[in-house]
Design a protein around this motif. Structure first.
Motif, PDB file in Angstrom:
ATOM      1  N   ILE A   1     -19.712   1.551  25.820  1.00 54.39           N
ATOM      2  CA  ILE A   1     -19.813   1.010  27.176  1.00 54.39           C
ATOM      3  C   ILE A   1     -21.234   0.573  27.510  1.00 54.39           C
ATOM      4  CG2 ILE A   1     -17.902   2.469  27.939  1.00 54.39           C
ATOM      5  CD1 ILE A   1     -20.091   4.140  29.457  1.00 54.39           C
ATOM      6  N   ASP A   2     -22.190   0.982  26.690  1.00 51.56           N
ATOM      7  CA  ASP A   2     -23.588   0.591  26.887  1.00 51.56           C
ATOM      8  C   ASP A   2     -24.165   0.222  25.522  1.00 51.56           C
ATOM      9  OD1 ASP A   2     -26.097   0.768  28.835  1.00 51.56           O
ATOM     10  OD2 ASP A   2     -26.707   1.627  26.913  1.00 51.56           O
ATOM     11  N   PRO A   3     -25.004  -0.817  25.445  1.00 51.31           N
ATOM     12  CA  PRO A   3     -25.543  -1.244  24.152  1.00 51.31           C
ATOM     13  C   PRO A   3     -26.334  -0.171  23.404  1.00 51.31           C
ATOM     14  CG  PRO A   3     -25.930  -2.934  25.811  1.00 51.31           C
ATOM     15  CD  PRO A   3     -25.420  -1.724  26.536  1.00 51.31           C
ATOM     16  N   SER A   4     -26.858   0.814  24.130  1.00 50.06           N
ATOM     17  CA  SER A   4     -27.656   1.848  23.471  1.00 50.06           C
ATOM     18  C   SER A   4     -26.806   2.952  22.847  1.00 50.06           C
ATOM     19  CB  SER A   4     -28.653   2.470  24.454  1.00 50.06           C
ATOM     20  OG  SER A   4     -27.974   3.184  25.479  1.00 50.06           O
ATOM     21  N   TYR A   5     -25.483   2.899  23.040  1.00 48.06           N
ATOM     22  CA  TYR A   5     -24.581   3.874  22.441  1.00 48.06           C
ATOM     23  C   TYR A   5     -24.032   3.328  21.128  1.00 48.06           C
ATOM     24  CZ  TYR A   5     -24.491   5.759  27.229  1.00 48.06           C
ATOM     25  OH  TYR A   5     -24.842   6.253  28.455  1.00 48.06           O
ATOM     26  N   PRO A   6     -23.775   4.187  20.136  1.00 43.94           N
ATOM     27  CA  PRO A   6     -23.315   3.696  18.835  1.00 43.94           C
ATOM     28  C   PRO A   6     -21.802   3.505  18.731  1.00 43.94           C
ATOM     29  CG  PRO A   6     -23.655   6.044  18.708  1.00 43.94           C
ATOM     30  CD  PRO A   6     -24.093   5.632  20.105  1.00 43.94           C
ATOM     31  N   LYS A   7     -21.427   2.624  17.810  1.00 46.10           N
ATOM     32  CA  LYS A   7     -20.050   2.585  17.328  1.00 46.10           C
ATOM     33  C   LYS A   7     -19.945   3.730  16.323  1.00 46.10           C
ATOM     34  CE  LYS A   7     -20.267  -2.484  17.388  1.00 46.10           C
ATOM     35  NZ  LYS A   7     -20.195  -3.715  16.566  1.00 46.10           N
ATOM     36  N   ILE A   8     -18.916   4.539  16.449  1.00 46.99           N
ATOM     37  CA  ILE A   8     -18.805   5.682  15.538  1.00 46.99           C
ATOM     38  C   ILE A   8     -17.520   5.672  14.717  1.00 46.99           C
ATOM     39  CG2 ILE A   8     -20.345   7.183  16.842  1.00 46.99           C
ATOM     40  CD1 ILE A   8     -17.905   8.538  18.064  1.00 46.99           C
TER      41      ILE A   8
ATOM     42  N   LYS B   1     -23.620   4.468   7.853  1.00 48.43           N
ATOM     43  CA  LYS B   1     -23.395   3.021   7.792  1.00 48.43           C
ATOM     44  C   LYS B   1     -24.079   2.407   9.011  1.00 48.43           C
ATOM     45  CE  LYS B   1     -18.689   3.912   6.106  1.00 48.43           C
ATOM     46  NZ  LYS B   1     -17.246   3.677   6.363  1.00 48.43           N
ATOM     47  N   ILE B   2     -24.899   1.375   8.800  1.00 49.35           N
ATOM     48  CA  ILE B   2     -25.562   0.750   9.949  1.00 49.35           C
ATOM     49  C   ILE B   2     -25.347  -0.756  10.030  1.00 49.35           C
ATOM     50  CG2 ILE B   2     -27.300   2.548  10.198  1.00 49.35           C
ATOM     51  CD1 ILE B   2     -29.297   0.717   8.801  1.00 49.35           C
ATOM     52  N   SER B   3     -24.800  -1.380   8.988  1.00 49.66           N
ATOM     53  CA  SER B   3     -24.500  -2.803   9.081  1.00 49.66           C
ATOM     54  C   SER B   3     -23.309  -2.999  10.019  1.00 49.66           C
ATOM     55  CB  SER B   3     -24.170  -3.378   7.700  1.00 49.66           C
ATOM     56  OG  SER B   3     -25.328  -3.410   6.893  1.00 49.66           O
ATOM     57  N   GLY B   4     -23.495  -3.841  11.030  1.00 48.21           N
ATOM     58  CA  GLY B   4     -22.463  -4.036  12.045  1.00 48.21           C
ATOM     59  C   GLY B   4     -22.644  -3.146  13.252  1.00 48.21           C
ATOM     60  N   GLN B   5     -23.607  -2.234  13.197  1.00 48.58           N
ATOM     61  CA  GLN B   5     -23.898  -1.377  14.340  1.00 48.58           C
ATOM     62  C   GLN B   5     -24.582  -2.217  15.419  1.00 48.58           C
ATOM     63  OE1 GLN B   5     -23.239   1.113  16.411  1.00 48.58           O
ATOM     64  NE2 GLN B   5     -23.437   2.580  14.713  1.00 48.58           N
ATOM     65  N   GLY B   6     -24.413  -1.857  16.680  1.00 49.03           N
ATOM     66  CA  GLY B   6     -25.010  -2.615  17.769  1.00 49.03           C
ATOM     67  C   GLY B   6     -26.529  -2.588  17.724  1.00 49.03           C
ATOM     68  N   ALA B   7     -27.133  -3.738  17.996  1.00 55.65           N
ATOM     69  CA  ALA B   7     -28.596  -3.827  17.971  1.00 55.65           C
ATOM     70  C   ALA B   7     -29.230  -2.890  18.989  1.00 55.65           C
ATOM     71  CB  ALA B   7     -29.037  -5.270  18.235  1.00 55.65           C
ATOM     72  N   GLY B   8     -28.599  -2.747  20.150  1.00 53.67           N
ATOM     73  CA  GLY B   8     -29.142  -1.875  21.176  1.00 53.67           C
ATOM     74  C   GLY B   8     -29.225  -0.439  20.719  1.00 53.67           C
ATOM     75  N   TYR B   9     -28.214   0.011  19.991  1.00 51.20           N
ATOM     76  CA  TYR B   9     -28.241   1.388  19.496  1.00 51.20           C
ATOM     77  C   TYR B   9     -29.298   1.557  18.411  1.00 51.20           C
ATOM     78  CZ  TYR B   9     -27.221   5.512  16.814  1.00 51.20           C
ATOM     79  OH  TYR B   9     -27.364   6.700  16.139  1.00 51.20           O
TER      80      TYR B   9
END
Length: 219
Positions: A147-154, A61-69
């Motif tokens: 904690i960082d935009p480059s990390y994903p919501k899981i 699933k990628i909708s709603g995932q952070g843009a940085g990640y």
């Protein structure tokens, strides 16, 4: 192990900040991204869609995932740090502006669910594994507040995808399979395949902001 994770996390974050400084110069346009996602929705725009490489699992699933990640992931595929052949080919075809626009689009198209600050109590074994891996140290409260935009919501991600992703960090000798990431590699090596499945099932059961937005019917 905790000292190792903190040291490596600091190094990775330093590198990520350097890369982000350049990436942030390119502003993503969600409206433009919606016009560029034709190749993406072929897999990520079908609810319950499975792929068979390197084993059968649902696409993430990628909708709603952070843009940085999303930016970081696409750059990793483009650089060969993630070896999935289809994603590498797709990422290689994207310009920096394309990546920024797609990331902005997918970040804006999530569920809008207000995730609670803390997760409900899970199985004792799963809680033990989350603590062992230090998962909240990067993925944040409820594993949905990185904690960082480059990390994903899981939280709420497909369990079978999470399992495959975790295993990929332990693979470094295959030309088309595996992911190169010093922090995740160090964490993944702590777990057996059985433990990874327990962890993946638990994380998938948590309420999350990410989802698959079903694409419109193609006439």
């Amino acid at each position: 192990m905790k000292k190792f994770l903190l040291t490596v996390s600091a190094l990775v974050l330093s590198c990520a900040c350097t890369l982000s400084a350049h990436a942030q110069d390119i502003k993503g346009d969600a409206t433009a991204g919606a016009q560029k996602n034709a190749l993406c929705i072929g897999c990520h725009g079908i609810q319950g869609y499975h792929i068979g490489f390197p084993e059968v699992h649902k696409v993430p699933k990628i909708s709603g995932q952070g843009a940085g990640y999303i930016r970081a992931a696409l750059h990793a595929y483009k650089a060969g740090e993630r070896k999935h052949p289809s994603m590498r080919t797709l990422a290689a075809s994207l310009s920096e502006q394309d990546i920024a626009d797609l990331a902005a689009y997918y970040e804006s198209s999530g569920s809008g669910i207000n995730v609670p600050a803390t997760a409900a109590d899970g199985p004792a074994k799963a809680a033990e594994l989350v603590a062992k891996g230090g998962c909240t140290s990067c993925h944040g409260a409820n594993l949905s507040k990185p904690i960082d935009p480059s990390y994903p919501k899981i939280a709420g991600q497909h369990a079978d995808y999470l399992y495959v992703a975790l295993r990929s960090y332990k693979i470094n000798d295959k030309p088309m399979i595996g992911r190169s990431h010093p922090v995740m590699a160090g964490i993944a090596t702590q777990f057996s395949d059985k433990e990874m499945k327990v962890l993946a099932d638990y994380v998938a059961s948590l309420p999350g902001e990410i989802q698959t937005v079903q694409r419109s019917r193609v006439k």
